[in-house]
Every structure is written in structure tokens, then in C-alpha cells.
Design an enzyme around this catalytic site. Sequence first.
Site, PDB file in Angstrom:
ATOM      1  N   ASP A   1     -33.000  -8.839  34.203  1.00 34.50           N
ATOM      2  CA  ASP A   1     -32.554  -8.119  33.011  1.00 34.50           C
ATOM      3  C   ASP A   1     -31.268  -7.360  33.352  1.00 34.50           C
ATOM      4  OD1 ASP A   1     -33.665  -6.118  34.573  1.00 34.50           O
ATOM      5  OD2 ASP A   1     -34.436  -4.987  32.879  1.00 34.50           O
TER       6      ASP A   1
ATOM      7  N   SER B   1     -31.058  -0.750  30.694  1.00 26.91           N
ATOM      8  CA  SER B   1     -31.861  -1.884  31.131  1.00 26.91           C
ATOM      9  C   SER B   1     -31.642  -3.131  30.277  1.00 26.91           C
ATOM     10  CB  SER B   1     -33.335  -1.476  31.149  1.00 26.91           C
ATOM     11  OG  SER B   1     -34.130  -2.446  31.770  1.00 26.91           O
TER      12      SER B   1
ATOM     13  N   ARG C   1     -52.389   0.100  19.551  1.00 24.42           N
ATOM     14  CA  ARG C   1     -51.940   1.340  20.187  1.00 24.42           C
ATOM     15  C   ARG C   1     -50.698   1.834  19.463  1.00 24.42           C
ATOM     16  NH1 ARG C   1     -47.466  -0.104  23.382  1.00 24.42           N
ATOM     17  NH2 ARG C   1     -47.419   1.968  24.330  1.00 24.42           N
TER      18      ARG C   1
ATOM     19  N   ARG D   1     -48.735  -0.914  17.397  1.00 20.08           N
ATOM     20  CA  ARG D   1     -48.600  -2.243  17.994  1.00 20.08           C
ATOM     21  C   ARG D   1     -49.973  -2.911  18.093  1.00 20.08           C
ATOM     22  NH1 ARG D   1     -43.459  -2.779  19.493  1.00 20.08           N
ATOM     23  NH2 ARG D   1     -42.259  -0.899  20.013  1.00 20.08           N
TER      24      ARG D   1
END
Length: 555
Positions: free
Chosen positions: A287, A68, A514, A523
Site C-alpha cells: 500500500d 497509508s 459493528r 458495518r
Amino acid sequence: MAGDQQLSLLLDSAVRFPLPNGLRFSYGTSGFRSDGSVLASTVHRSGIVAALRSLKTRSTAGLVITASHNPVCDNGVKIADPDGSMMDQSWEPFANAIANAPDPNSLAQLVLQFAKDEKIPLGGAQSAEVLLARDTRPTGEALLEAAKQGISSIIGAVAIDMGVLTTPELHWMVRNWNKGTRATESDYFAQISKSFRSLMELAPNENLNLNAVEKKLIVDGANGVGGAKLEEIKKNIIGLEIDVRNTGKEGEGLLNEGCGADFVQKEKFAPSGFCSDDLGIRCASLDGDADRLVFFRLIPNTNNKIELVDGDKILSLFAIFIQEQLSLLEELPARLGVIQTAYANGAATDYLRNLGLEVIFTPTGVKYLHEKALEYDIGLYFEANGHGTVLFSKEFLSQLELVNSELTSKMPGSEKQRAASRLVAVTQLINQAVGDALSGLFLVEAILHNKGWSFQKWCDLYQDLPSRQLKVKVADRTAIETADAETRVVKPSALQELIDTETAKYTHGRCFVRPSGTEDVVRIYAEAATQDSADSLANSVAQHVNSILGSDIKA
């Protein structure tokens, strides 16, 4: 006898793809990812999983080799379920176990035991079928061969190589293949161009004469597979001039380096290949595998800084348009649900709720968003990074087809009939298997045209609240446990109280922490009325995480 033959096939195949020393692999939202040079064993074993998934479901499965938005040196693999969505989450523990089996015998025993537990027939008359695809990464071709050998190590399994594709194309093909409808790449291109044309033709007459700037779109292809595919699709597009850059041709640059949706969304700068000559023109960025999409416009006199339209505003545009069509069709009741994660900007959530829409939060990860969206007649989901789609239930699609047919017969040309036809075109244009930058791009363009909106009008829907993201490196990220779609900390027990105390100090303050799904970091996301306040809130909470867990704070 069949069992002995199956064991022998698995052993012979696995010997050729030994597990790299000292590495462990984990199947996340995006499947397995790592440096492409160490993934052969993982991709080979994923081929086995895909073949078993096909046998279990008695349908065709899919496997795509891509990383990706990651750098070109990385690669990865993920499996598509027969409905075109991501692999059923209940199979992830088995995928992890087989990917990390230390030797061929352990691998073979895991497969045979799993097949027995799941009642998957091995060595019988039933065959398995797996559609394969890869993106443009240089390691892709060798990894594709590893996948083929993994699939063929299951008796009766067949790999069908669909070529170099975007990830959403592969998911779309799997979905259509199992529905018994046309599923080639040319069919995919044709469906996008036909449904886009239908939706454009349904625009009010007063919107037909947009100025030249509004008819032009410049697209950054991230030097990946999506740019080349868009070049093909645009040949059959009428009413929109598309200039595709960063298509991956020699001399244009490296995959995802200084370009692509992830770069644009995070850095807030125009990608390589864009300059002041593009001022005032609507731009978009895909992307590397074309499953993410963001829009932007260059800001004058700022050295290529941009005004960004991210996944939250794409979601809002889709929701407005669908809600408007439904409001004209009282004979077509539908439960419309908008699905977000805690990373969605608070201004977007407030805007959607003020429209009267039902907004639900899930944990971070497209697999959670997609699963929740399936609970609605129409489920819309997007992450801020530009990955999302719209799902329509089978029951709603049947009702819509009936209503559209009746209105076309009894009230042709009426606003009600045109609203129903617009919804039909939306269901055909959007990729209901998975987030798709190409189908999403054309749906955005068609809706802007139908509404007669400029880029500025879209930007002005609401003003994003300033935000800041940090990460804190920790020895054990599992020390933090969350609830309420990751918005509340339940362990360590004292941390949430500290977060609440800090958040209460700021106007429009919002903050959550989290554990990362892929790194040993925690994060932190913070929002507030000003950028300084958001920065201060994030840093204060990071200090609390640091004092409780012992860690290093990273921007």
C-alpha cells in the site's frame, strides 16, 4: 519563570496554526486523517503530543506523516512510542482534546494541565527527542514543518528529520534508536537483506533449484514510497528476481489510484501496470506507505481478475513455519498465539485451530491485535487487509539465542540446529515494531523457498468461505454496542437475536455488525457456504439494522 516561558512558546506557536472552522479530528488506529489541506493545526499539535510523550517516557518518540492507502489528496499523522509500536492508547483522549482545542490559550492550558497531571517536567534540564518522517504525498513537506514547530514549542524538544520513509521504517528506527542499536535507513536495508540471505541459505538442498517462474516476483508499489525503497533493497538480494512496478515515477500513475494492496484486496483485480504477459508469475502489492501486503496471481482469460492471497493466508504461512521449527526444538518451549479480528475468514480460523494453534480474537484495529500479541512468547497477528507482523518476547529471544549457540557448538548442521537458526533469522527479518510490507514480503519468499512450495500450494491451504460486507448509514452509530471482540451485539438488545435467527438459516453462516470507528455507519460482515447465501445473509441483517435504527443501506 520556566512556566511563563513555556506558556509563551506554546501561544506563539499555536497562533500560526489555527484550528479550521467546523472540523473535528479524532485519533484512531491510524492516527489523525483528513484532507491534507486542513491538517496543519492537527500535525502541529501532534508534534506537541510527541514531544510530551518523549519527556514522559524519557526516551525518543516518533511521528510519521502519512495516510497509508488513502487517496493522494488525504494525509495524516501518527505517533510512535519508544518501543516502535503505536502510541499508548491511554494518551488518545489527550491527543483528541489538544487537536480540537478551539484557540491558542485553550491549547496551552490543556498542555500545561496535562503535563502537571502526568508529572511531565517542562522547562527543566530533561530534553525531548522526536524522529520525523513522511511519505511521498505533496502536502507532506508543509505538514512536516508544522510538526517541527509543534515539537520546538516544548522547551528542550528536538525534532530529527529522517526524511521520506515508509511508515514501518520510522517505527523500526524509533525502536532501534531506543535500544541503542544502529537505526539508519541503510541499517534497515542491510538487516532485511542479511537475514533474508541467512534464511534462504538454511533451506533444504532439494529446494535450491526452483524453476525460473518461482524465482521471479512482480511487486506493485502503489506509486508510493515503498516501491522506491524496494528498488534499493533488491540490489543486495540474491536468489530472487524482483520486478518493481508503480514506483511513483512520473507517468506511472497516482498514489493508490487503481493500484496498491487496498485496491487489490477489495476489488480482486490486478493493479494498473499488470497485464496478460504476467500470467503464471507470483505477484505482490504494497500500500501507499508500505505497511500492508497482499499476494496475487492473474487468472487466465478473465480481463485481469486475480487469485488473491490476503493477510489470513500470510498469517497461516508464518504460523506453519514457526510451528514446524518449534516442533524440532523441545528444549525451547514457547506459547504461540495467533491473533485475529472477526473479519478474518472463518476458513482461515478453522485451518489454524486444526493445526492445534491457539487463536484469539480482538476488536478491529491493529492496536488491539498488537497489544494482545505481546502476551505470548510468540504472537502472530494479521488483518485480512495484509497488515500484521510477528512479535517475540524478550524472554523467548534470550532462550532462543542460548539454544542456538549451544546447538551450533554441539550439533552443527543438524536439523535441530538449522531450525534454531531459521527462527533466529525470522526474528531478525520481520519488523517487530509494526506491520511492514517489505520485511513481510521477504519473509514470505524465504518461507516458500524453505518449504519448496509453489504459489498454488500456498493458495490451496484452504478455500475461503464466500463473504459480503455492507454498511448502513445511521444518524448515531453509538446506538450499537458490541462485546466478545465485536462479534455480539449487546445494544439494541433485540438485534443480536435477529442476527442469530438469520445466521442459522445458512450452512457455515456467520454474521456480525459493528459501528464504524470513523464514519456514521454500521458495518455488516456475513459469511456462508455460497456467495448467494452470504449476500442474502448480509442483506437480511442490513434490513434488520435499518428497521431498528432507521438508515440507508450501502454496498
